[in-house]
Design an enzyme around this catalytic site. Structure first.
Site, PDB file in Angstrom:
ATOM      1  N   ASP A  73      -7.297  54.811  -1.197  1.00  0.00           N
ATOM      2  CA  ASP A  73      -7.733  53.547  -1.784  1.00  0.00           C
ATOM      3  C   ASP A  73      -6.587  52.561  -1.931  1.00  0.00           C
ATOM      4  O   ASP A  73      -5.424  52.947  -2.088  1.00  0.00           O
ATOM      5  CB  ASP A  73      -8.305  53.789  -3.185  1.00  0.00           C
ATOM      6  CG  ASP A  73      -9.775  54.151  -3.167  1.00  0.00           C
ATOM      7  OD1 ASP A  73     -10.280  54.491  -2.086  1.00  0.00           O
ATOM      8  OD2 ASP A  73     -10.395  54.119  -4.245  1.00  0.00           O
ATOM      9  N   HIS A 218      -4.267  57.399  -3.071  1.00  0.00           N
ATOM     10  CA  HIS A 218      -3.958  55.980  -2.911  1.00  0.00           C
ATOM     11  C   HIS A 218      -2.763  55.780  -1.993  1.00  0.00           C
ATOM     12  O   HIS A 218      -1.768  56.504  -2.099  1.00  0.00           O
ATOM     13  CB  HIS A 218      -3.651  55.341  -4.267  1.00  0.00           C
ATOM     14  CG  HIS A 218      -4.815  55.304  -5.206  1.00  0.00           C
ATOM     15  ND1 HIS A 218      -5.227  56.407  -5.921  1.00  0.00           N
ATOM     16  CD2 HIS A 218      -5.663  54.290  -5.547  1.00  0.00           C
ATOM     17  CE1 HIS A 218      -6.280  56.088  -6.656  1.00  0.00           C
ATOM     18  NE2 HIS A 218      -6.569  54.808  -6.454  1.00  0.00           N
TER      19      HIS A 218
END
Length: 268
Positions: A73, A218
């Site tokens: 992400d 992430h």
């Protein structure tokens, strides 16, 4: 007589609590229903082309193979090339849920490289606003602008949306459906936004990953050094250990195949 009535009330209350617990387990806390990858694979159009993952012995069918989807992400960032190199080393394809405003539009060549390497490029919206806290028009704008940023760079329009922080609702899913988008949350979270400890991130993922799992990490840089900076070092151990446990890494779309993502659905 009084004890019999009390016992009956206890049984009724227990049954009610069980019903509530089941409902909570099937429905998101904001009032949405989540669909598992296994359930998604059961519903597919006749004659539709499945997005099966390529493998050494031919396409990988997650109905028969133990699959897991690795997702990143909030990028791309200057850290993304390191992650791409690791994925290439282990012959893994991932799904990147990108941010439009300060990421896709700032690093367009990196996004093109991600796509060229066979990774799935989807959207985390334009600027990471929490969709359950903003107006309908703002939700539509966040999704549309994030999606269009990816399409402008890659030429391919995303069909998958990750709602920021995984927060969605019946309102958000209705707007996503209108825009032709399915939502994807996760089942294993390394919480790499809270720590720089790579060993801890790895431990969390390995403890919660199961067949058909969707892993959240992430590819973002945190200038405060409170999180994200332990992610790169954690990725090799996560991949190698899960491969050793017999998992095959696929993209989210491949995890759902031969089903295809349905607008308005939330996959978990």
């Amino acid at each position: 007589m009084r004890s019999t009535t009390k016992a009956r009330r206890t049984r009724v209350l227990a049954a009610l609590l069980t019903t509530v617990a089941v409902a909570i387990g099937l429905t998101g806390c904001d009032g949405y229903d989540a669909t598992s990858p296994a359930a998604a694979r059961k519903h597919h159009p006749a004659g539709g082309q499945a997005a099966f993952a390529p493998g050494a012995g031919g396409p990988v069918d997650c109905r028969r193979v133990k699959c897991v989807a690795l997702t990143f992400d909030a990028g791309p960032s200057v850290r993304t090339p390191q992650i791409l190199a690791i994925l290439a080393k282990y012959h893994v394809h991932a799904t990147f849920f990108t941010l439009g405003k300060n990421h896709v539009m700032v690093h367009p060549e990196m996004v093109k490289e991600m796509a060229a390497q066979g990774h799935e490029i989807e959207t985390l919206t334009w600027s990471h606003q929490i969709l359950t806290k903003i107006s309908d028009d703002e939700v539509r704008k966040e999704i549309t602008e994030g999606r269009d940023a990816v399409q402008k760079v890659t030429g391919v329009r995303p069909t998958l949306l990750r709602p920021p922080q995984g927060r969605t609702s019946s309102k958000v899913t209705a707007i996503a459906r209108d825009l032709g988008m399915a939502e994807v949350v996760w089942s294993a979270d390394g919480a790499d936004y809270r720590t720089t400890d790579s060993a801890l991130i790895t431990k969390r993922i390995l403890a919660h990953t199961k067949r058909d799992g969707i892993i959240l990490l992430h590819d973002l840089v945190d200038p405060t050094n409170r999180g994200y900076n332990g992610t790169v070092a954690a990725v090799p151990g996560i991949i190698s250990t899960l491969q050793g446990r017999g998992y095959t890494f696929v993209t989210v779309s491949q995890l759902l195949a031969p089903g295809t993502p349905q607008p308005g659905k939330v996959y978990k």
